[in-house]
Design a protein around this motif. Structure first.
Motif, PDB file in Angstrom:
ATOM      1  N   GLU A 181       5.367   7.780 -11.383  1.00 21.13           N
ATOM      2  CA  GLU A 181       6.343   7.069 -12.050  1.00 21.13           C
ATOM      3  C   GLU A 181       6.800   6.126 -11.006  1.00 21.13           C
ATOM      4  OE1 GLU A 181       8.982  10.183 -13.403  1.00 21.13           O
ATOM      5  OE2 GLU A 181       9.845  10.072 -11.587  1.00 21.13           O
ATOM      6  N   ALA A 182       7.592   4.858 -11.515  1.00 23.34           N
ATOM      7  CA  ALA A 182       8.282   3.986 -10.652  1.00 23.34           C
ATOM      8  C   ALA A 182       9.731   4.228 -10.718  1.00 23.34           C
ATOM      9  CB  ALA A 182       7.626   2.612 -11.221  1.00 23.34           C
ATOM     10  N   ASP A 183      10.112   5.266 -11.294  1.00 19.08           N
ATOM     11  CA  ASP A 183      11.669   5.327 -11.040  1.00 19.08           C
ATOM     12  C   ASP A 183      12.149   5.060  -9.712  1.00 19.08           C
ATOM     13  OD1 ASP A 183      11.552   5.712 -13.823  1.00 19.08           O
ATOM     14  OD2 ASP A 183      11.865   7.861 -13.721  1.00 19.08           O
ATOM     15  N   PHE A 184      11.535   5.219  -8.807  1.00 22.22           N
ATOM     16  CA  PHE A 184      12.219   5.257  -7.437  1.00 22.22           C
ATOM     17  C   PHE A 184      12.301   3.896  -6.816  1.00 22.22           C
ATOM     18  CE2 PHE A 184       7.577   4.605  -6.815  1.00 22.22           C
ATOM     19  CZ  PHE A 184       7.670   3.694  -5.619  1.00 22.22           C
ATOM     20  N   LEU A 185      11.977   2.748  -7.665  1.00 23.97           N
ATOM     21  CA  LEU A 185      12.055   1.517  -7.675  1.00 23.97           C
ATOM     22  C   LEU A 185      13.602   1.173  -8.124  1.00 23.97           C
ATOM     23  CD1 LEU A 185       8.535  -0.270  -8.253  1.00 23.97           C
ATOM     24  CD2 LEU A 185       9.678   0.110  -5.842  1.00 23.97           C
ATOM     25  N   PHE A 186      13.916   1.772  -9.020  1.00 24.66           N
ATOM     26  CA  PHE A 186      15.211   1.633  -9.662  1.00 24.66           C
ATOM     27  C   PHE A 186      16.338   2.563  -9.562  1.00 24.66           C
ATOM     28  CE2 PHE A 186      11.308   0.344 -12.125  1.00 24.66           C
ATOM     29  CZ  PHE A 186      11.405  -1.127 -12.029  1.00 24.66           C
ATOM     30  N   SER A 187      17.497   2.392  -9.633  1.00 24.70           N
ATOM     31  CA  SER A 187      18.544   3.535  -9.605  1.00 24.70           C
ATOM     32  C   SER A 187      18.649   3.925 -11.085  1.00 24.70           C
ATOM     33  CB  SER A 187      19.854   2.850  -9.042  1.00 24.70           C
ATOM     34  OG  SER A 187      20.596   2.017  -9.773  1.00 24.70           O
ATOM     35  N   SER A 188      18.995   5.156 -11.272  1.00 25.66           N
ATOM     36  CA  SER A 188      19.039   5.825 -12.472  1.00 25.66           C
ATOM     37  C   SER A 188      19.222   4.893 -13.742  1.00 25.66           C
ATOM     38  CB  SER A 188      20.322   6.816 -12.412  1.00 25.66           C
ATOM     39  OG  SER A 188      21.479   5.894 -12.432  1.00 25.66           O
ATOM     40  N   GLY A 189      17.977   4.598 -14.357  1.00 26.66           N
ATOM     41  CA  GLY A 189      17.741   4.002 -15.379  1.00 26.66           C
ATOM     42  C   GLY A 189      18.032   2.460 -15.349  1.00 26.66           C
ATOM     43  N   ALA A 190      18.351   1.891 -14.044  1.00 27.54           N
ATOM     44  CA  ALA A 190      18.678   0.491 -13.979  1.00 27.54           C
ATOM     45  C   ALA A 190      17.280  -0.215 -14.073  1.00 27.54           C
ATOM     46  CB  ALA A 190      19.232   0.066 -12.688  1.00 27.54           C
ATOM     47  N   ARG A 191      17.051  -1.395 -14.578  1.00 26.73           N
ATOM     48  CA  ARG A 191      15.941  -2.125 -14.463  1.00 26.73           C
ATOM     49  C   ARG A 191      16.397  -3.674 -14.157  1.00 26.73           C
ATOM     50  NH1 ARG A 191      13.345   1.415 -14.762  1.00 26.73           N
ATOM     51  NH2 ARG A 191      12.443   2.568 -16.548  1.00 26.73           N
ATOM     52  N   PRO A 192      15.161  -4.322 -13.738  1.00 26.27           N
ATOM     53  CA  PRO A 192      15.046  -5.557 -13.112  1.00 26.27           C
ATOM     54  C   PRO A 192      16.215  -6.393 -13.768  1.00 26.27           C
ATOM     55  CG  PRO A 192      12.839  -4.878 -13.291  1.00 26.27           C
ATOM     56  CD  PRO A 192      13.643  -3.991 -13.888  1.00 26.27           C
ATOM     57  N   GLY A 193      16.866  -6.996 -13.185  1.00 26.13           N
ATOM     58  CA  GLY A 193      18.045  -7.837 -13.898  1.00 26.13           C
ATOM     59  C   GLY A 193      19.464  -7.167 -13.662  1.00 26.13           C
ATOM     60  N   ASP A 194      19.653  -5.890 -13.553  1.00 19.90           N
ATOM     61  CA  ASP A 194      20.461  -5.183 -13.234  1.00 19.90           C
ATOM     62  C   ASP A 194      21.092  -5.397 -11.722  1.00 19.90           C
ATOM     63  OD1 ASP A 194      19.724  -2.421 -15.365  1.00 19.90           O
ATOM     64  OD2 ASP A 194      20.535  -4.507 -15.931  1.00 19.90           O
ATOM     65  N   ASP A 195      22.365  -5.320 -11.646  1.00 22.16           N
ATOM     66  CA  ASP A 195      22.908  -5.282 -10.169  1.00 22.16           C
ATOM     67  C   ASP A 195      22.202  -4.157  -9.327  1.00 22.16           C
ATOM     68  OD1 ASP A 195      24.084  -7.988 -10.521  1.00 22.16           O
ATOM     69  OD2 ASP A 195      26.008  -6.692 -11.006  1.00 22.16           O
ATOM     70  N   ALA A 196      22.086  -3.141  -9.954  1.00 18.34           N
ATOM     71  CA  ALA A 196      21.901  -1.893  -8.966  1.00 18.34           C
ATOM     72  C   ALA A 196      20.176  -1.957  -8.620  1.00 18.34           C
ATOM     73  CB  ALA A 196      21.694  -0.720 -10.088  1.00 18.34           C
ATOM     74  N   LYS A 197      19.469  -2.970  -8.775  1.00 18.44           N
ATOM     75  CA  LYS A 197      18.287  -3.037  -8.298  1.00 18.44           C
ATOM     76  C   LYS A 197      18.228  -3.314  -7.038  1.00 18.44           C
ATOM     77  CE  LYS A 197      17.188  -7.998  -9.061  1.00 18.44           C
ATOM     78  NZ  LYS A 197      16.500  -9.028  -9.796  1.00 18.44           N
ATOM     79  N   TRP A 198      19.103  -3.996  -6.408  1.00 20.78           N
ATOM     80  CA  TRP A 198      19.360  -4.187  -4.916  1.00 20.78           C
ATOM     81  C   TRP A 198      19.400  -2.843  -4.381  1.00 20.78           C
ATOM     82  CZ3 TRP A 198      17.397  -8.494  -3.191  1.00 20.78           C
ATOM     83  CH2 TRP A 198      17.539  -9.510  -4.050  1.00 20.78           C
ATOM     84  N   ALA A 199      20.171  -1.956  -4.580  1.00 24.81           N
ATOM     85  CA  ALA A 199      20.251  -0.851  -4.037  1.00 24.81           C
ATOM     86  C   ALA A 199      18.913   0.064  -4.168  1.00 24.81           C
ATOM     87  CB  ALA A 199      21.448   0.044  -4.931  1.00 24.81           C
ATOM     88  N   ALA A 229      16.060  -0.995  -4.307  1.00 28.39           N
ATOM     89  CA  ALA A 229      14.933  -1.551  -3.618  1.00 28.39           C
ATOM     90  C   ALA A 229      15.407  -1.410  -1.951  1.00 28.39           C
ATOM     91  CB  ALA A 229      14.974  -3.029  -3.623  1.00 28.39           C
ATOM     92  N   ALA A 230      16.589  -1.313  -1.568  1.00 23.18           N
ATOM     93  CA  ALA A 230      16.841  -0.954  -0.357  1.00 23.18           C
ATOM     94  C   ALA A 230      16.489   0.518   0.039  1.00 23.18           C
ATOM     95  CB  ALA A 230      18.487  -1.058   0.030  1.00 23.18           C
ATOM     96  N   ASN A 274       0.804  -1.206   0.207  1.00 15.90           N
ATOM     97  CA  ASN A 274      -0.030  -0.018   0.106  1.00 15.90           C
ATOM     98  C   ASN A 274       0.876   1.203  -0.002  1.00 15.90           C
ATOM     99  OD1 ASN A 274      -2.782  -0.463   0.066  1.00 15.90           O
ATOM    100  ND2 ASN A 274      -2.389  -1.650   1.800  1.00 15.90           N
ATOM    101  N   LEU A 275       1.891   1.428   0.779  1.00 15.01           N
ATOM    102  CA  LEU A 275       2.891   2.624   0.604  1.00 15.01           C
ATOM    103  C   LEU A 275       3.593   2.577  -0.548  1.00 15.01           C
ATOM    104  CD1 LEU A 275       4.785   1.923   4.330  1.00 15.01           C
ATOM    105  CD2 LEU A 275       3.098   3.684   3.582  1.00 15.01           C
ATOM    106  N   MET A 276       4.037   1.655  -0.986  1.00 12.03           N
ATOM    107  CA  MET A 276       4.515   1.457  -2.665  1.00 12.03           C
ATOM    108  C   MET A 276       3.444   2.096  -3.574  1.00 12.03           C
ATOM    109  SD  MET A 276       5.997  -1.507  -5.123  1.00 12.03           S
ATOM    110  CE  MET A 276       4.216  -2.145  -5.452  1.00 12.03           C
ATOM    111  N   TYR A 277       2.219   1.495  -3.467  1.00 14.92           N
ATOM    112  CA  TYR A 277       1.285   2.284  -4.423  1.00 14.92           C
ATOM    113  C   TYR A 277       1.077   3.773  -4.301  1.00 14.92           C
ATOM    114  CZ  TYR A 277      -0.068  -2.016  -6.999  1.00 14.92           C
ATOM    115  OH  TYR A 277       0.024  -2.921  -8.043  1.00 14.92           O
ATOM    116  N   ASP A 278       0.988   4.265  -2.961  1.00 12.61           N
ATOM    117  CA  ASP A 278       0.838   5.555  -2.506  1.00 12.61           C
ATOM    118  C   ASP A 278       2.096   6.374  -3.413  1.00 12.61           C
ATOM    119  OD1 ASP A 278      -1.680   5.117  -0.789  1.00 12.61           O
ATOM    120  OD2 ASP A 278      -0.437   5.085   0.995  1.00 12.61           O
ATOM    121  N   ARG A 279       3.269   6.044  -3.290  1.00 16.24           N
ATOM    122  CA  ARG A 279       4.071   6.454  -3.505  1.00 16.24           C
ATOM    123  C   ARG A 279       4.125   6.449  -5.148  1.00 16.24           C
ATOM    124  NH1 ARG A 279      10.480   6.242  -2.000  1.00 16.24           N
ATOM    125  NH2 ARG A 279      11.362   7.691  -3.275  1.00 16.24           N
ATOM    126  N   LEU A 280       3.833   5.435  -5.785  1.00 16.30           N
ATOM    127  CA  LEU A 280       3.528   5.366  -7.216  1.00 16.30           C
ATOM    128  C   LEU A 280       2.699   6.588  -7.846  1.00 16.30           C
ATOM    129  CD1 LEU A 280       3.422   1.512  -7.896  1.00 16.30           C
ATOM    130  CD2 LEU A 280       5.327   3.044  -8.914  1.00 16.30           C
TER     131      LEU A 280
END
Length: 99
Positions: free
Chosen positions: A45-63, A65-66, A34-40
């Protein structure tokens, strides 16, 4: 991957570990979603879920997500949470010296 090990397309171990982190921070999976959807919705946009241009599968997704999990607000509680409405009313009247 064994189908018995996957829940809603998420590995059971991943789900267990994530739930453990949320529980430690006083949140349920539903509250976190619910908090994630509020922020979306707020950001549009969902860019806050990814680091600068990173997409699922990239190592940056962990950073990313954290950072997202770290930005979640924590649940706040009060002494009234476990009381019935009648108990809350009595407590408030006592506090005002009316009982």
């Amino acid at each position: 991957m064994d189908d018995a090990m996957v829940t809603a397309r998420m590995a059971a171990e991943k789900k267990r570990r994530g739930a453990s982190v949320l529980t430690r921070d006083g949140l349920s999976a539903s509250q976190a979603i619910n908090l994630m959807y509020d922020r979306l919705i707020d950001e549009g946009e969902a860019d806050f879920l990814f680091s600068s241009g990173a997409r699922p599968g990239d190592d940056a997704k962990w950073a990313a997500a954290a950072r997202f999990v770290d930005a979640l607000t924590s649940k706040r509680s009060s002494r009234f949470d476990d009381m019935t409405k009648a108990e809350v009313r009595r407590e408030r009247l006592r506090a005002k010296g009316l009982m």
